[in-house]
Every structure is written in C-alpha cells, then in structure tokens.
Motif scaffolding. Structure first.
Motif, PDB file in Angstrom:
ATOM      1  N   ALA A 263       0.835  -1.206   0.000  1.00 20.62           N
ATOM      2  CA  ALA A 263       0.000   0.000   0.000  1.00 20.62           C
ATOM      3  C   ALA A 263       0.867   1.253   0.000  1.00 20.62           C
ATOM      4  CB  ALA A 263      -0.925  -0.010   1.216  1.00 20.62           C
ATOM      5  N   GLN A 264       1.952   1.208   0.733  1.00 15.73           N
ATOM      6  CA  GLN A 264       2.873   2.345   0.762  1.00 15.73           C
ATOM      7  C   GLN A 264       3.492   2.570  -0.604  1.00 15.73           C
ATOM      8  OE1 GLN A 264       5.582   2.775   4.162  1.00 15.73           O
ATOM      9  NE2 GLN A 264       7.251   3.061   2.712  1.00 15.73           N
ATOM     10  N   ALA A 265       3.878   1.484  -1.269  1.00 16.98           N
ATOM     11  CA  ALA A 265       4.487   1.604  -2.585  1.00 16.98           C
ATOM     12  C   ALA A 265       3.486   2.105  -3.629  1.00 16.98           C
ATOM     13  CB  ALA A 265       5.061   0.253  -3.017  1.00 16.98           C
ATOM     14  N   PHE A 266       2.238   1.684  -3.495  1.00 17.08           N
ATOM     15  CA  PHE A 266       1.223   2.031  -4.494  1.00 17.08           C
ATOM     16  C   PHE A 266       0.682   3.442  -4.296  1.00 17.08           C
ATOM     17  CE2 PHE A 266      -2.939   2.171  -6.451  1.00 17.08           C
ATOM     18  CZ  PHE A 266      -2.803   1.422  -7.599  1.00 17.08           C
ATOM     19  N   PHE A 267       0.330   3.789  -3.053  1.00 14.16           N
ATOM     20  CA  PHE A 267      -0.351   5.051  -2.776  1.00 14.16           C
ATOM     21  C   PHE A 267       0.573   6.153  -2.280  1.00 14.16           C
ATOM     22  CE2 PHE A 267      -3.717   1.829  -2.178  1.00 14.16           C
ATOM     23  CZ  PHE A 267      -4.675   2.325  -3.044  1.00 14.16           C
ATOM     24  N   GLY A 268       1.776   5.780  -1.851  1.00 10.88           N
ATOM     25  CA  GLY A 268       2.694   6.771  -1.315  1.00 10.88           C
ATOM     26  C   GLY A 268       3.016   6.501   0.142  1.00 10.88           C
ATOM     27  N   HIS A 269       4.129   7.080   0.584  1.00  6.98           N
ATOM     28  CA  HIS A 269       4.667   6.792   1.907  1.00  6.98           C
ATOM     29  C   HIS A 269       3.685   7.129   3.019  1.00  6.98           C
ATOM     30  CE1 HIS A 269       7.854   6.157   4.869  1.00  6.98           C
ATOM     31  NE2 HIS A 269       7.419   7.257   5.475  1.00  6.98           N
ATOM     32  N   PRO A 273       0.005   3.636   4.290  1.00  3.18           N
ATOM     33  CA  PRO A 273      -0.148   3.110   5.645  1.00  3.18           C
ATOM     34  C   PRO A 273      -1.365   3.677   6.375  1.00  3.18           C
ATOM     35  CG  PRO A 273       2.147   3.611   5.203  1.00  3.18           C
ATOM     36  CD  PRO A 273       1.357   4.171   4.057  1.00  3.18           C
ATOM     37  N   ALA A 274      -1.669   4.955   6.150  1.00  2.24           N
ATOM     38  CA  ALA A 274      -2.838   5.558   6.791  1.00  2.24           C
ATOM     39  C   ALA A 274      -4.125   4.903   6.286  1.00  2.24           C
ATOM     40  CB  ALA A 274      -2.870   7.063   6.527  1.00  2.24           C
ATOM     41  N   LEU A 275      -4.151   4.570   5.015  1.00  2.99           N
ATOM     42  CA  LEU A 275      -5.308   3.884   4.431  1.00  2.99           C
ATOM     43  C   LEU A 275      -5.496   2.509   5.069  1.00  2.99           C
ATOM     44  CD1 LEU A 275      -7.508   3.824   2.238  1.00  2.99           C
ATOM     45  CD2 LEU A 275      -5.779   2.998   0.628  1.00  2.99           C
ATOM     46  N   VAL A 276      -4.411   1.768   5.223  1.00  2.00           N
ATOM     47  CA  VAL A 276      -4.478   0.461   5.872  1.00  2.00           C
ATOM     48  C   VAL A 276      -4.988   0.604   7.304  1.00  2.00           C
ATOM     49  CG1 VAL A 276      -3.130  -1.506   6.694  1.00  2.00           C
ATOM     50  CG2 VAL A 276      -2.677  -0.549   4.424  1.00  2.00           C
ATOM     51  N   ASP A 277      -4.491   1.615   8.018  1.00  2.00           N
ATOM     52  CA  ASP A 277      -4.901   1.813   9.414  1.00  2.00           C
ATOM     53  C   ASP A 277      -6.393   2.088   9.528  1.00  2.00           C
ATOM     54  OD1 ASP A 277      -2.329   1.430  10.349  1.00  2.00           O
ATOM     55  OD2 ASP A 277      -1.855   3.571  10.448  1.00  2.00           O
ATOM     56  N   ARG A 278      -6.930   2.922   8.632  1.00  2.00           N
ATOM     57  CA  ARG A 278      -8.363   3.248   8.695  1.00  2.00           C
ATOM     58  C   ARG A 278      -9.220   2.032   8.392  1.00  2.00           C
ATOM     59  NH1 ARG A 278      -6.578   7.852   5.829  1.00  2.00           N
ATOM     60  NH2 ARG A 278      -7.548   7.114   3.882  1.00  2.00           N
TER      61      ARG A 278
END
Length: 341
Positions: A263-269, A273-278
């Motif tokens: 997710a970090q590689a695809f959406f940005g640093h 990760p914030a997307l995964v957390d939510r």
C-alpha cells in the motif's frame, strides 16, 4: 496482495482462469518487491500472535473451544483442512462464522440476488466515484464489474458500500463459484453435517448497514481503494503462490506486513499506511470486539469452533489478544504445514 505498477491491460484480462491457477505453492522474494521477503517474515513474526492459524481457547472454568483463521478463497489448495481442524469441527457444539450467509427468508434471498440492497437511489449523484477513487483503480474496478456481469457503467449506480463489498471478493474465486465452496462455507457445511448449531458472529447486513451510514462513506471509499488495488494487472505471477504459502505456513503477520508495504508503494509513503490503518480499524479492530461479544455466551459453555479470517488473529488488537484480555487461556495448536515461529 497489492502490487506497485500500473499497466494498460484491464484487470479482468489478468484474472483469467489460467492466471489464477497456482501450480506450486511457494514463497517468491520477487513477488513482494519492493519489500524484502525475509524482512516481512521477521517483522510479521514479531507481531503479537503473528504466526499460527489454529488455537485452543480455555475458559477459567476449564471449558474448551477453538478458533481457526480462515482464508476466504475457494481454491482447492486451501480447502484441504488439517485433520486436527476437521476433528474440532466434527466435535463442536456450535460452529461460528463471521456471518451466516444462509438466507432466512425468500424476501431476503431475492433482495440480495437481485442486487437491490446495493443500488443507488434513482437520480442520485454518482460523481463522487470520480473524485474519491484512485483513477487507476477506477479503470480496474470497471473491468471487474464488467467481468462479473454488472457492466462497466455499474460503477455509477452501485452504492460505494456495494462496490466495497464486491472488492472484498477474490476475482479468482469467480470461476468455481457455485462449485467449490470458500473455506468458510466448507467449515459451515462440515459443522452442519456434524449436527452443530451454526451462528454468525455478526448479522448478514452488518457490513452494509455500517458503511451505509453517512459518517462512514469515506470508509467505503477507503475499502474500494485498498482492495481495488489488488486488481492491478501488473501483479507478478508469483504473488498468489506466495500469498498461499504464507497462509499455509501460518505466517499471517508477514502477510499483513506485505499489505502495508505494498500500500505504501502504491499510494505513497504517507497515504498508503494511513489507508491500511483506517480500514483495519473497522474490519479487524472494531469487528473483533463485536465478534467476542457475540461469542462470549458460547465460549463460557465450551464446544465452540470459531472460524474467522486469519488476519483477525495477530496484533495486540487481534482476536487472540482480545480473548486473553477477556480472561481466556489461548494456546496455539501448530498444524503440519505451519512453521514453528
């Protein structure tokens, strides 16, 4: 699993029957690029309860139940349950799944099968799909909808909640749908044959009702984006074999770390990760608390076999930790294909 490159080929072209076949289940370091597989395994094992799919639950009164982390797939390579798991299902008084999808009325059956529960209101503005969904993912989502018979234009008349629900289903399960059960459905069937009471840890409509609340609309789009990224047609051929291997080895923590890295590689640093957390805050943390509340009366009596997605088990908010915090003794039962740690 998420991958990191865009491609001009449609997602549905990638998810052909042949592309979905896994000849040999094995780990491939290149599948997790740009991450390092050894690092993911090390970091995943360091998560609380990061390894192990099968656990014994013992109440303070000595009543014994079990929990098994499932893989929501109908691939036969994941349907060969360990004998110890089958024995526990056969002996269970109650088999509990995340949701019991057996329809309780013809009205409900017709509503779900016709799609009426996921359609927008007539005339409702659907422009948000073009502002809230990553444009790369929007193209793959349209291809996915077209491939399952809704048509590409359905992106505008299916609710965000409905789109999110569709995104949670593995495209490779399409081919054997109605022939091979998902692992969860297999467990429910085995439990029913053995005479166990079948229960859902949340109502059938819980997911839709939660995401349909106005305050959770953003979460629906988070789910679409995070799981829509798995439709990336540039995903390496070895990704599915690696995903299966991590699961069968019980390395759920490593698989979760892979998702975060991808997710970090695809959406940005920052965004990834914030997307995964939510998403995890609802799918895993909040629902784990609800699962425990629903299971407590049966756990106190013992004889419960609980089957929930394997990613619900690890971390300090995972079901193993939640059960221990509630006063239960929880011990891992290693299965033959799993690693020791």
């Amino acid at each position: 699993m998420l991958s990191t490159l865009a491609c001009s080929v449609s997602a549905q072209d990638w998810f052909t029957y042949d592309a979905c076949q896994v000849d040999t289940v094995a780990l491939h370091d290149t599948a997790v690029a740009p991450a390092n597989l050894d690092a993911l395994i090390t970091d995943g094992a360091a998560l609380p309860n990061g390894v192990g799919n099968f656990w014994r639950i013992t109440s303070t009164e000595g009543m014994v139940s079990h929990i098994w982390g499932t893989n929501h797939s109908n691939d036969p390579k994941l349907l060969d349950l360990p004998q110890s798991v089958r024995d526990a299902i056969a002996a269970a008084r109650v088999v509990a799944l995340e949701t019991n999808f057996v329809f309780q009325s013809r009205t409900k059956m017709d509503q779900v099968r016709s799609g009426l529960d996921i359609l927008r209101e007539p005339g409702e503005d659907a422009s948000e799909v073009y502002t809230e969904i990553d444009l790369r993912i929007l193209a793959w989502l349209k291809a996915r909808l077209d491939g399952i018979g809704w048509g590409a234009d359905a992106v505008e008349w299916i609710t965000p909640t409905g789109l999110a629900e569709i995104m949670l289903n593995d495209p490779c399960s399409d081919f054997a749908s109605g022939t091979y059960p998902t692992q969860d459905s297999l467990i429910q069937t085995l439990g029913a044959i053995a005479g166990a009471k079948i229960m859902g840890l949340e109502p059938q409509d819980a997911f839709l009702e939660h995401l349909n609340k106005p305050e959770n609309r953003g979460l629906a789009f988070d789910l679409i984006n995070l799981y829509g990224a798995t439709l990336n047609p540039a995903a390496p051929d070895t990704a599915r074999a690696t995903s299966y291997a991590l699961y069968l080895q019980g390395r759920n923590g490593a698989a979760m770390m892979w998702e975060r890295s991808a997710a970090q590689a695809f959406f940005g640093h920052n965004i990834g990760p914030a997307l995964v957390d939510r998403v995890d805050a609802y799918l895993l943390v909040e629902r784990n608390r609800q699962f425990l509340e629903a299971a407590l009366p049966e756990l106190s009596q013992g004889g419960l076999f609980m089957a929930i997605g394997s990613w619900h088990l690890p971390t300090e908010t995972g079901m193993i930790a939640v059960l221990r915090d509630a006063g239960f003794k929880v011990d891992r039962i290693p299965t033959p294909k799993e690693v020791a740690q």
